[in-house]
Each structure stands twice: as structure tokens, then as C-alpha cells.
Write a protein that holds these residues in place. Sequence first.
Motif, PDB file in Angstrom:
ATOM      1  N   LEU A  34       0.838  -1.195   0.000  1.00 30.08           N
ATOM      2  CA  LEU A  34       0.000   0.000   0.000  1.00 30.08           C
ATOM      3  C   LEU A  34       0.876   1.249   0.000  1.00 30.08           C
ATOM      4  N   PRO A  35       0.346   2.381  -0.439  1.00 33.59           N
ATOM      5  CA  PRO A  35       1.113   3.637  -0.331  1.00 33.59           C
ATOM      6  C   PRO A  35       1.207   4.096   1.115  1.00 33.59           C
ATOM      7  N   ALA A  36       2.293   4.790   1.436  1.00 36.46           N
ATOM      8  CA  ALA A  36       2.486   5.395   2.751  1.00 36.46           C
ATOM      9  C   ALA A  36       2.208   6.886   2.643  1.00 36.46           C
ATOM     10  N   GLU A  37       1.364   7.401   3.537  1.00 34.83           N
ATOM     11  CA  GLU A  37       0.994   8.803   3.517  1.00 34.83           C
ATOM     12  C   GLU A  37       1.220   9.431   4.884  1.00 34.83           C
ATOM     13  N   ARG A  55      10.537  13.885   2.874  1.00 30.44           N
ATOM     14  CA  ARG A  55      10.841  12.512   3.287  1.00 30.44           C
ATOM     15  C   ARG A  55      10.265  11.553   2.245  1.00 30.44           C
ATOM     16  N   THR A  56      10.717  10.309   2.311  1.00 27.95           N
ATOM     17  CA  THR A  56      10.221   9.313   1.365  1.00 27.95           C
ATOM     18  C   THR A  56       8.817   8.891   1.772  1.00 27.95           C
ATOM     19  N   VAL A  57       7.829   9.465   1.126  1.00 26.20           N
ATOM     20  CA  VAL A  57       6.428   9.177   1.400  1.00 26.20           C
ATOM     21  C   VAL A  57       5.656   9.406   0.107  1.00 26.20           C
ATOM     22  N   ASP A  58       4.531   8.750  -0.062  1.00 23.12           N
ATOM     23  CA  ASP A  58       3.800   8.827  -1.324  1.00 23.12           C
ATOM     24  C   ASP A  58       2.907  10.059  -1.435  1.00 23.12           C
ATOM     25  N   ARG A  59       2.420  10.555  -0.276  1.00 28.20           N
ATOM     26  CA  ARG A  59       1.588  11.758  -0.310  1.00 28.20           C
ATOM     27  C   ARG A  59       1.538  12.346   1.090  1.00 28.20           C
ATOM     28  N   VAL A  60       1.423  13.685   1.146  1.00 28.12           N
ATOM     29  CA  VAL A  60       1.276  14.383   2.422  1.00 28.12           C
ATOM     30  C   VAL A  60      -0.019  15.177   2.397  1.00 28.12           C
ATOM     31  N   TRP A  61      -0.829  14.978   3.425  1.00 28.51           N
ATOM     32  CA  TRP A  61      -2.076  15.729   3.556  1.00 28.51           C
ATOM     33  C   TRP A  61      -1.826  16.949   4.433  1.00 28.51           C
ATOM     34  N   ALA A  62      -2.101  18.130   3.917  1.00 28.16           N
ATOM     35  CA  ALA A  62      -2.040  19.364   4.697  1.00 28.16           C
ATOM     36  C   ALA A  62      -3.445  19.649   5.201  1.00 28.16           C
ATOM     37  N   VAL A  63      -3.715  19.240   6.443  1.00 29.34           N
ATOM     38  CA  VAL A  63      -5.047  19.390   7.034  1.00 29.34           C
ATOM     39  C   VAL A  63      -5.093  20.751   7.727  1.00 29.34           C
ATOM     40  N   SER A 160      10.926   2.740  19.082  1.00 35.05           N
ATOM     41  CA  SER A 160      10.645   1.415  18.533  1.00 35.05           C
ATOM     42  C   SER A 160      11.015   1.306  17.062  1.00 35.05           C
ATOM     43  N   PHE A 161      11.034   2.435  16.361  1.00 32.35           N
ATOM     44  CA  PHE A 161      11.409   2.458  14.953  1.00 32.35           C
ATOM     45  C   PHE A 161      12.480   3.512  14.744  1.00 32.35           C
ATOM     46  N   ARG A 162      13.407   3.237  13.851  1.00 32.29           N
ATOM     47  CA  ARG A 162      14.497   4.166  13.569  1.00 32.29           C
ATOM     48  C   ARG A 162      14.122   5.054  12.393  1.00 32.29           C
ATOM     49  N   ALA A 163      14.217   6.353  12.606  1.00 30.19           N
ATOM     50  CA  ALA A 163      13.843   7.305  11.565  1.00 30.19           C
ATOM     51  C   ALA A 163      15.040   7.815  10.790  1.00 30.19           C
ATOM     52  N   GLY A 164      16.252   7.433  11.198  1.00 23.55           N
ATOM     53  CA  GLY A 164      17.440   8.043  10.609  1.00 23.55           C
ATOM     54  C   GLY A 164      17.728   7.659   9.176  1.00 23.55           C
ATOM     55  N   GLY A 165      17.241   6.511   8.719  1.00 18.82           N
ATOM     56  CA  GLY A 165      17.621   6.046   7.394  1.00 18.82           C
ATOM     57  C   GLY A 165      16.715   6.479   6.266  1.00 18.82           C
ATOM     58  N   MET A 166      15.772   7.371   6.541  1.00 13.31           N
ATOM     59  CA  MET A 166      14.825   7.755   5.499  1.00 13.31           C
ATOM     60  C   MET A 166      15.489   8.664   4.471  1.00 13.31           C
ATOM     61  N   ALA A 167      15.335   8.283   3.214  1.00 12.53           N
ATOM     62  CA  ALA A 167      15.919   9.073   2.128  1.00 12.53           C
ATOM     63  C   ALA A 167      15.039  10.282   1.832  1.00 12.53           C
ATOM     64  N   GLU A 168      15.628  11.242   1.136  1.00 12.15           N
ATOM     65  CA  GLU A 168      14.858  12.423   0.754  1.00 12.15           C
ATOM     66  C   GLU A 168      13.940  12.091  -0.410  1.00 12.15           C
ATOM     67  N   GLY A 169      12.838  12.795  -0.473  1.00  3.18           N
ATOM     68  CA  GLY A 169      11.886  12.564  -1.550  1.00  3.18           C
ATOM     69  C   GLY A 169      11.223  13.867  -1.961  1.00  3.18           C
ATOM     70  N   ALA A 170      10.180  13.760  -2.758  1.00  5.04           N
ATOM     71  CA  ALA A 170       9.427  14.936  -3.207  1.00  5.04           C
ATOM     72  C   ALA A 170       7.985  14.502  -3.419  1.00  5.04           C
ATOM     73  N   ALA A 171       7.299  14.253  -2.309  1.00  7.47           N
ATOM     74  CA  ALA A 171       5.933  13.753  -2.380  1.00  7.47           C
ATOM     75  C   ALA A 171       4.961  14.878  -2.708  1.00  7.47           C
ATOM     76  N   PRO A 172       3.872  14.576  -3.376  1.00  5.08           N
ATOM     77  CA  PRO A 172       2.854  15.598  -3.622  1.00  5.08           C
ATOM     78  C   PRO A 172       2.153  15.987  -2.322  1.00  5.08           C
ATOM     79  N   VAL A 173       1.788  17.251  -2.204  1.00  8.37           N
ATOM     80  CA  VAL A 173       1.060  17.768  -1.042  1.00  8.37           C
ATOM     81  C   VAL A 173      -0.370  18.057  -1.469  1.00  8.37           C
ATOM     82  N   GLU A 174      -1.322  17.536  -0.704  1.00 12.70           N
ATOM     83  CA  GLU A 174      -2.728  17.757  -1.019  1.00 12.70           C
ATOM     84  C   GLU A 174      -3.391  18.498   0.137  1.00 12.70           C
ATOM     85  N   ILE A 175      -4.033  19.601  -0.158  1.00 14.20           N
ATOM     86  CA  ILE A 175      -4.713  20.399   0.858  1.00 14.20           C
ATOM     87  C   ILE A 175      -6.047  19.740   1.200  1.00 14.20           C
TER      88      ILE A 175
END
Length: 281
Positions: A34-37, A55-63, A160-175
Amino acid sequence: MSVLAVLEQGGGGWVSASWEALAAAREVAAGLGLPAEAAVLAPEARAAAAEASMRTVDRVWAVQDPLLARYTPEAWTGALEALVRSARPSLVLFPHTYQVRDYAPRLAARFGQALVSDVIRLRVENGEPVPTRQYFQGKLNADLRFTSAGPHFLSLQAGSFRAGGMAEGAAPVEIFEPRLDPAAVRTVPGEPFRESDRAVDLSAAARIVAAGRGVRDQEGVRLVEQLAAALGAEVAASRPVCDNGWLPIERQVGSSGQSVAPKLYVAVGISGAIQHLVGMK
């Protein structure tokens, strides 16, 4: 369908556990196919969402909504309820913070679900997410299975999870504008609670040397401090050391102290009582 991580801001910046929740979302989303948002809540969320989108993510919601200017459980619950009903994620992940503990159970109840809190592991087995949480102050680890359709709501224990290894990305932002009803927000927020300044934030330390009752006295603590200095580590303690006044209380690790997640933890003269293990496990 997706895996949604709800990110939290505080004190003028990001809560570090938010990135751990996002790392967990990416990991479990990959296992589920599944996609990660991610979701960011603010009165004007574009800038924060744009930062999260790197960050490496498929979409970011700007609520965004004017009622999200200051935290209230009604506004956060209403905004996220609207988002979840619209975006339809199968799994919603939160950092296990005081704020999340305030509103997330209310949000889960809106969907007829329970919040699975303080999760220490999250894996995919036979195409299903399997969270693990602790009981009886860490004496028992239990794997949980979902028996109903989603969405399911989980908060993740810091470290519990390591956040340091996340690569840079350019996910779309949806309002996303939930259009909250001011009459539904009955809480009147006061000034934010501020803890007394700590000499050190042990939760952010990569290396820790901790002293216990077995170091015997103040001279033993000084030896521990020398070892910590040689390792480039922070000094911590179990409760008896702080109760005796050998080290300040802000350096206590345990159920009544700080919770830590370093890469190296050296325990000197510590018996391994469960109250201490809860903080360093």
C-alpha cells in the motif's frame, strides 16, 4: 487504501517521534503493498506539509482549519475523522505522545475501533498487520490480531522504529479542509504546560552509561562519569542513585524517569529491576 502516519509538531518544531511513526508507516505499507501517507494539522499547513514531503512518502495531507491554531481534542478529532473518512486508510499510526493519548481514543471510537497504544513492534504476517505491545510493565509481549475491518489506529512507543535512514523525496502535497464547526470545540486551551528544564534529554542520546545501586557511593558514580566521558556518552542512573542524591533526578531512567533508545547502553551496578527495564528496553 493506504497507511497514514499523523505527524505532530510542538515547541516550534517537529516532535521527533513523528518521524519514527512515518518510518513505521513506510515499512508496514511496503509489506502490505500500500502507499504510505502522512498528515500534518495546522491552521495553515502548507509549509509544514511541504517540509514533510521531503521525506520518502507517497503523499502528504495538509489538514488546515482556523480551529487548529491551538490544540483541542475536539478539533483534532474532528479534523482527522474527516480526513480518514475521505482518504480511507486501512491503518493510522501516531507517535505515542501525551497529545495523542488525549484525542486518539476518541478518534478511534468514532469508527467503532479501539486505539492500540504504545506499540513496540509492527510487522506484516500473511498479508495482515500484527502489532506487538507490552503488558505488566514490560514482563509480557503480546501479538495482537485485528478481527474487524479497518481503519485500525495504533500509537507507537518512542524508539521502537528508527527514523534516521529515510531518504529524501518529493511527495505531492494535497490540501484538505475539514471545515470544523466552532460550536463542537468546547475545550478552552490555557497556556501550554512546560516541564522544568532538564540538564539533558536522555531520550535523544545515542550512547548512555547508567549507574545503579551497585556503584556503592559518590566515588563509584565518578568512575561511571569517567567511563561515559571516554565513550562520549551521557550519564544516567537507576532510581536508588537519584534517591541517594548521587545524581540529579533528571538523569533517572525507568518507569518514573525517562525512556531512552540509544544505540549503546552500558549499565553499571544495576540489578535489572523491571521498573528500570521499562525505561531502557
